[in-house]
Design a protein around this motif. Structure first.
Motif, PDB file in Angstrom:
ATOM      1  N   GLN A  92     -18.312  11.367  -7.968  1.00 58.00           N
ATOM      2  CA  GLN A  92     -18.209  12.631  -8.690  1.00 58.00           C
ATOM      3  C   GLN A  92     -17.398  13.624  -7.855  1.00 58.00           C
ATOM      4  N   HIS A  93     -17.685  13.646  -6.556  1.00 54.00           N
ATOM      5  CA  HIS A  93     -16.913  14.506  -5.660  1.00 54.00           C
ATOM      6  C   HIS A  93     -15.908  13.619  -4.959  1.00 54.00           C
ATOM      7  N   PHE A  94     -14.638  13.891  -5.193  1.00 54.35           N
ATOM      8  CA  PHE A  94     -13.597  12.973  -4.754  1.00 54.35           C
ATOM      9  C   PHE A  94     -13.489  12.952  -3.245  1.00 54.35           C
ATOM     10  N   SER A  95     -13.076  11.794  -2.739  1.00 48.01           N
ATOM     11  CA  SER A  95     -12.885  11.662  -1.301  1.00 48.01           C
ATOM     12  C   SER A  95     -11.396  11.475  -1.044  1.00 48.01           C
ATOM     13  N   LEU A  96     -10.646  12.552  -1.199  1.00 46.48           N
ATOM     14  CA  LEU A  96      -9.196  12.504  -1.016  1.00 46.48           C
ATOM     15  C   LEU A  96      -8.788  13.544   0.015  1.00 46.48           C
ATOM     16  N   PHE A  97      -7.763  13.234   0.781  1.00 49.72           N
ATOM     17  CA  PHE A  97      -7.197  14.220   1.697  1.00 49.72           C
ATOM     18  C   PHE A  97      -6.217  15.093   0.926  1.00 49.72           C
ATOM     19  N   GLU A  98      -6.509  16.375   0.857  1.00 48.05           N
ATOM     20  CA  GLU A  98      -5.699  17.257   0.015  1.00 48.05           C
ATOM     21  C   GLU A  98      -4.266  17.390   0.508  1.00 48.05           C
ATOM     22  N   ALA A  99      -4.077  17.281   1.821  1.00 47.23           N
ATOM     23  CA  ALA A  99      -2.739  17.533   2.362  1.00 47.23           C
ATOM     24  C   ALA A  99      -1.844  16.300   2.254  1.00 47.23           C
ATOM     25  N   LEU A 100      -2.421  15.154   1.887  1.00 40.99           N
ATOM     26  CA  LEU A 100      -1.617  13.935   1.801  1.00 40.99           C
ATOM     27  C   LEU A 100      -1.213  13.672   0.355  1.00 40.99           C
ATOM     28  N   THR A 101      -0.247  12.768   0.188  1.00 40.21           N
ATOM     29  CA  THR A 101       0.187  12.411  -1.162  1.00 40.21           C
ATOM     30  C   THR A 101      -0.752  11.361  -1.745  1.00 40.21           C
ATOM     31  N   ALA A 102      -0.559  11.097  -3.041  1.00 41.48           N
ATOM     32  CA  ALA A 102      -1.401  10.114  -3.720  1.00 41.48           C
ATOM     33  C   ALA A 102      -1.254   8.750  -3.068  1.00 41.48           C
ATOM     34  N   VAL A 103      -0.016   8.346  -2.817  1.00 37.62           N
ATOM     35  CA  VAL A 103       0.178   7.003  -2.272  1.00 37.62           C
ATOM     36  C   VAL A 103      -0.385   6.900  -0.850  1.00 37.62           C
ATOM     37  N   GLU A 104      -0.272   7.971  -0.076  1.00 38.59           N
ATOM     38  CA  GLU A 104      -0.828   7.929   1.277  1.00 38.59           C
ATOM     39  C   GLU A 104      -2.344   7.807   1.235  1.00 38.59           C
ATOM     40  N   ASN A 105      -2.966   8.542   0.309  1.00 39.92           N
ATOM     41  CA  ASN A 105      -4.415   8.451   0.169  1.00 39.92           C
ATOM     42  C   ASN A 105      -4.838   7.036  -0.207  1.00 39.92           C
ATOM     43  N   ILE A 106      -4.088   6.426  -1.112  1.00 39.89           N
ATOM     44  CA  ILE A 106      -4.456   5.081  -1.557  1.00 39.89           C
ATOM     45  C   ILE A 106      -4.237   4.077  -0.426  1.00 39.89           C
ATOM     46  N   ALA A 107      -3.128   4.237   0.303  1.00 40.22           N
ATOM     47  CA  ALA A 107      -2.835   3.317   1.402  1.00 40.22           C
ATOM     48  C   ALA A 107      -3.949   3.327   2.440  1.00 40.22           C
ATOM     49  N   LEU A 108      -4.524   4.508   2.668  1.00 44.29           N
ATOM     50  CA  LEU A 108      -5.586   4.613   3.668  1.00 44.29           C
ATOM     51  C   LEU A 108      -6.795   3.765   3.311  1.00 44.29           C
ATOM     52  N   ALA A 109      -7.024   3.571   2.023  1.00 41.59           N
ATOM     53  CA  ALA A 109      -8.228   2.851   1.602  1.00 41.59           C
ATOM     54  C   ALA A 109      -7.991   1.352   1.526  1.00 41.59           C
ATOM     55  N   LEU A 110      -6.725   0.928   1.583  1.00 47.07           N
ATOM     56  CA  LEU A 110      -6.440  -0.499   1.402  1.00 47.07           C
ATOM     57  C   LEU A 110      -6.354  -1.196   2.753  1.00 47.07           C
ATOM     58  N   PRO A 111      -6.805  -2.431   2.802  1.00 44.85           N
ATOM     59  CA  PRO A 111      -6.655  -3.171   4.055  1.00 44.85           C
ATOM     60  C   PRO A 111      -5.199  -3.592   4.229  1.00 44.85           C
ATOM     61  N   GLY A 112      -4.828  -3.974   5.420  1.00 43.48           N
ATOM     62  CA  GLY A 112      -3.491  -4.494   5.666  1.00 43.48           C
ATOM     63  C   GLY A 112      -2.505  -3.426   6.071  1.00 43.48           C
ATOM     64  N   ASP A 113      -1.226  -3.819   6.122  1.00 39.48           N
ATOM     65  CA  ASP A 113      -0.188  -2.935   6.636  1.00 39.48           C
ATOM     66  C   ASP A 113       0.199  -1.867   5.616  1.00 39.48           C
ATOM     67  N   PHE A 114       0.775  -0.815   6.162  1.00 44.77           N
ATOM     68  CA  PHE A 114       1.322   0.250   5.324  1.00 44.77           C
ATOM     69  C   PHE A 114       2.705  -0.167   4.844  1.00 44.77           C
ATOM     70  N   ASP A 115       2.903  -0.223   3.545  1.00 44.88           N
ATOM     71  CA  ASP A 115       4.271  -0.308   3.036  1.00 44.88           C
ATOM     72  C   ASP A 115       4.309   0.633   1.853  1.00 44.88           C
ATOM     73  N   LEU A 116       4.589   1.904   2.149  1.00 47.81           N
ATOM     74  CA  LEU A 116       4.433   2.934   1.131  1.00 47.81           C
ATOM     75  C   LEU A 116       5.373   2.723  -0.047  1.00 47.81           C
ATOM     76  N   ALA A 117       6.578   2.227   0.232  1.00 47.45           N
ATOM     77  CA  ALA A 117       7.537   2.050  -0.868  1.00 47.45           C
ATOM     78  C   ALA A 117       7.017   1.011  -1.855  1.00 47.45           C
ATOM     79  N   ALA A 118       6.571  -0.143  -1.293  1.00 46.80           N
ATOM     80  CA  ALA A 118       6.074  -1.202  -2.173  1.00 46.80           C
ATOM     81  C   ALA A 118       4.809  -0.746  -2.895  1.00 46.80           C
ATOM     82  N   LEU A 119       3.975  -0.040  -2.165  1.00 42.20           N
ATOM     83  CA  LEU A 119       2.720   0.418  -2.763  1.00 42.20           C
ATOM     84  C   LEU A 119       2.999   1.422  -3.880  1.00 42.20           C
ATOM     85  N   SER A 120       3.959   2.319  -3.669  1.00 45.96           N
ATOM     86  CA  SER A 120       4.325   3.286  -4.707  1.00 45.96           C
ATOM     87  C   SER A 120       4.730   2.558  -5.976  1.00 45.96           C
TER      88      SER A 120
END
Lengths: 523, 351
Positions: A92-120
């Motif tokens: 109900q109360h979101f757990s998102l970092f307000e200063a980060l973008t949507a894709v960065e927030n999602i990347a933080l929750a996923l296991p494995g390496d960061f590949d923001l372009a592919a994830l976007s």
């Protein structure tokens, strides 16, 4: 309980019990969730819904009882383990970092390496596919509450969940956003994902859920097919008795204008605050005027301006019984017959560490000589008022004069509302009167608001709860991004119009209002 | 098994008063260990430190004299801290009061009569109050953290005092010693043995502030602001006004204590002048539960720690810094024990 079906359930809880000290939050709860179903978890506040789902999500460990995943006994040690199993949860109360973008927030929750372009790319595809349009590069702080929820849902979907838990997902959405969410949920269910849907909105549960488990005081009181129940029968199961409907009051509000706001504008007073733009309204004696709106659109800023916690630039911005009040503080307004109930009970409407009697002094010291006189606090007078409010509003408590924070949310809200009602004010402004309050207390509070208007007071209610608004309002306006829409009589308003106003589409809403007579409201 | 802290539903009133007693007991135990490590018989050390200063009448008078400034400053700080305003700079306000009061005998040595005593006390009050207004203004106007500003201003005032006493205020006949002329006649506070009029001021201040905090709307306002600023604003109380009010009260009382100290004890200004009453009074305020009457007892106990330090130095031959060690331990233990007001400790087995 229903008989166990041949198909192995996806998730089964048997005799799940959780105690916190002396409190039993869940008492031998049985729950069966099958693949592809939308399963409602119903109950009042404090019924144990959150405790139950936290155990399913690994955030709490059961005191006793067993969990089965696809027929095998398991223990879910923590939320990470739950995610590995395929359980996703949208809080109900979101757990998102307000200063980060949507894709960065999602990347933080996923296991494995960061590949923001592919994830976007994946986010764009998946969100479009499920009808949850989302811009991966958008910063969270710039997103509406509904859009933030989409980020949370997409984050879960990227992990291919087999069970998705949603905690009161529509409480922050406009009706249109909620419709979109329902379509997504039905599609997910059709693909075989199970959905555990926590809500207290009976209508939507009846629309989208195939099965419902109803909790009351930590126990399962019924498991049923909500489509075969009526809202009244579901409510009865939740509360354990009939909730009396609020008595509708007179049609015509003929009284004089008692609360008036004239072209009130205020700049934001902080980085997360909303500017008020050119707000005008007039509330007559004898009417309940409701302001609908999604949270964070200027409601608390408007409340502070009405209460005098923030002063306007000129006196006529706020008028109480024709007297300019805009430059006067909260106690001047109280002395002129106004009373206020803020949204936050603890820490705004009441001092958590103060006893109930001292919390009477908080709002009455300037207007009531039995509470404070000659610069002295008169505690017997305050105790007498506290006792009167407690009796009138049936405030349940453990000892004679407890600290405010020892009360449950519903009881403290009844107390805070009752404290102001006890003054019999000519003007009452209340923000979110039943937010987080159980159904019984909510009914008591709504009835008190209507009764106060019937006695000739002007009652202004700011609320996110459309059911509540349609239950008690004579007139309705909508606040969106700090602007207030035109007010319409409640019987001319539809949820669709309110939704259009909430989305900032005032013209479309006005057009619907104008066309009202010819084709009537949409169902 | 794990030791966990569990939040209480309400504050535990009994722990409000048991906590300082437990802290005192822990301080005694820790003190015994320190004495043992220093090669002193712990029982003898504790007796010397805590009991022997109370054994004769002259020492008891001295105890009350020492407690007077601690209580006078401590009650002011208790009021400020209740309102969640952290005046850490009472030491500077104390010195400011002493300095201003000392101007009269230096520049108007011939002025005698009751009026000069009143004038010096009033100047002490004004000095402390004015110095306290600086952090008050910085906090109210610019949101500057008053903990830092009030503390830093202590060192500014100490240097200003030092400069003044070594420079313009120095007695030309003092053989270049950094001190002023001795105060004479009405420039000195009346005293009964060691106890000067400041003790009476402390008692009156504590009782008056007790009534204000418990019975008056002002006390209610300060408690509300300290506990929940948003709710206090909803009650129509002004946070700015409260900041100025508590800084004025605590600064004025610290300044009065400073004036009393130079008028009643040293009877002249001398440098260096670092009695640390303003800092120890912080411990006094907490130990007294921010309750003005509680502060009286806490002030006596901390005065004992000063006396014990001196006795220990003379009798046991250990540094009188032992007093600071005891004072520091007491503050740490009291803050730790206060956790028990809001939490209870429980043993919990694994789930």
């Amino acid at each position: 309980m229903k008989s166990v079906p041949a198909q192995t359930p996806l998730l089964e809880a048997r005799k799940l019990t959780k105690t916190f000290g002396a409190l039993t939050a869940n008492d031998a709860v049985d729950l069966v969730v099958r693949e592809g179903e939308i399963h409602a978890l119903l109950g009042e506040n404090g019924a144990g819904k959150s405790t139950l789902v936290k155990m399913l999500y690994g955030a709490l460990q059961p005191t006793s009882g067993a969990l089965f995943w696809k027929g095998e006994a398991i223990a879910i040690a923590n939320p990470a383990a739950a995610r590995v199993l395929g359980i996703g949860m949208v809080f109900q109360h979101f757990s998102l970092f307000e200063a980060l973008t949507a894709v960065e927030n999602i990347a933080l929750a996923l296991p494995g390496d960061f590949d923001l372009a592919a994830l976007s790319q994946r986010i764009t595809t998946l969100s479009a596919d499920y009808g949850l349009p989302l811009q991966p590069s958008a910063t969270i702080a710039d997103l509406s509450v509904g859009e933030r929820q989409r980020v949370e849902i997409v984050r879960c979907l990227l992990q291919n969940p087999k069970l998705l838990i949603l905690d009161e997902p529509t409480s922050v959405l406009t009706p249109q956003e909620a419709e979109q969410l329902f379509i997504t949920l039905k599609r997910l269910a059709a693909e075989g994902c199970a959905i555990l849907y926590i809500s207290h909105r009976l209508e939507e549960v009846r629309r989208i859920c195939q099965r419902a488990t109803i909790l009351r005081q930590g126990r399962v009181v019924a498991a049923c097919d909500p489509r075969r129940e009526t809202p009244a029968s579901l409510a009865r199961l939740m509360v354990g008795g009939d909730i009396h409907a609020v008595r509708a009051h007179r049609d015509e509000a003929a009284g004089p204008v008692r609360l008036k706001v004239n072209e009130l504008s205020l700049p934001p007073d902080g980085p997360f605050s909303v500017a008020l733009k050119d707000i005008s309204l007039a509330v007559r004696g004898g009417e309940v005027f409701c302001i609908a709106g999604v949270a964070g659109n200027g409601q608390s800023e408007l409340f502070d301006a009405l209460s005098g916690e923030r002063l306007a630039d000129y006196g006529h911005a706020v008028e109480i019984d024709d007297q300019p009040a805009g430059r006067h503080g909260v106690n001047w307004r109280r002395r002129h017959g106004a009373a206020f109930v803020p949204e936050e009970r603890l820490g705004h409407g009441a001092v958590p560490m103060f006893h109930l009697s001292d919390n009477v002094v908080l709002t009455r010291h300037a207007v009531d000589a039995t509470v404070a006189a000659n610069r002295r606090v008169l505690r017997p007078g305050a105790r007498a008022i506290a006792d009167r409010v407690i009796a009138a509003f049936d405030v349940r408590k453990g000892k004679p004069d407890p600290e405010a924070r020892a009360l449950s949310g519903g009881n403290l809200q009844k107390y805070v509302v009752g404290r102001e009602m006890d003054r019999n004010p000519g003007v009452l402004v209340v923000n979110q009167p039943t937010w987080g309050v159980d159904a019984g207390a909510a009914a008591t509070i709504r009835q008190a608001l209507v009764d106060l208007a019937t006695r000739g007071a002007a009652v202004l209610v700011i609320s996110q709860d459309l059911d509540e608004i349609f239950e008690i309002a004579d007139r309705i306006a909508v606040i969106a991004r700090g602007e207030l829409s035109e007010a319409h009589a409640a019987r001319e308003m539809t949820p669709e119009m309110i939704g259009l106003y909430m989305a900032g589409m005032a013209e479309a809403a006005e057009a619907q209002a104008a066309g009202e007579g010819s084709h009537g409201p949409h169902p | 098994m794990a030791l966990i802290l569990e939040r209480r539903v309400e504050r535990a009133r009994k722990w409000m008063w048991l906590s300082p007693l437990l802290a005192l007991a822990l301080t005694v135990v820790a003190g015994a260990i320190i004495f043992a490590l220093a090669g002193v018989n712990p029982l003898h050390g504790l007796y010397t430190y805590f009991i022997s200063p109370l054994m004769d009448g002259w020492d008891r008078e001295k105890l009350i004299a020492k407690a007077a400034p601690l209580v006078l400053i401590g009650v002011g700080l208790a009021v400020a801290y209740t309102a969640n305003v952290w005046n850490i700079g009472a030491e500077g306000q104390f010195v400011a009061g002493a300095l201003l009061a000392g101007l009269v005998p230096v520049f108007l040595p011939a002025w005698q009569g009751p009026s000069v005593m009143a004038a010096m006390l009033l100047l002490g009050v004004i000095g402390g109050l004015a110095w306290a207004m600086v952090p008050a203004l910085l906090r109210a106007r610019f949101h500057a953290n008053e903990i830092l500003t009030s503390l830093m201003l202590v060192y500014v005032m100490r240097l200003a005092y030092d400069w003044a006493v070594r420079g313009p205020l120095r007695d030309p006949q003092a053989m270049n010693f950094p001190k002023t002329v001795r105060f004479e006649g009405w420039q000195v506070l009346p005293a009964w043995g060691e106890i000067h009029l400041g003790a009476a001021f402390a008692l009156v201040a504590a009782l008056v502030l007790y009534v204000v905090m418990v019975k008056m709307l002002k006390g209610f306002e300060l408690r509300a602001l300290g506990s929940s600023p948003r709710a206090a604003r909803f009650a129509g109380f002004s946070e700015h006004r409260a900041i100025y009010f508590v800084f004025a009260v605590s600064g004025a009382l610290a300044g009065l204590a400073g004036a009393c100290d130079v008028m009643g004890v040293s009877r002249q200004l001398q440098a260096p002048y670092e009695p640390n009453y303003g800092f120890v009074a912080i411990i006094v305020a907490f130990l007294g539960r921010l309750n003005p009457v509680g502060v009286i007892f806490a002030g006596l106990l901390l005065a004992l720690s000063y006396m014990g330090g001196e006795t220990a130095k003379v009798t046991l031959g250990i540094s009188d810094n032992i007093a600071k060690v005891f004072q520091g331990m007491l503050l740490i233990f009291i803050l730790a024990c206060d956790t028990l007001i809001l939490y209870r400790i429980r043993w919990q087995g694994r789930a």
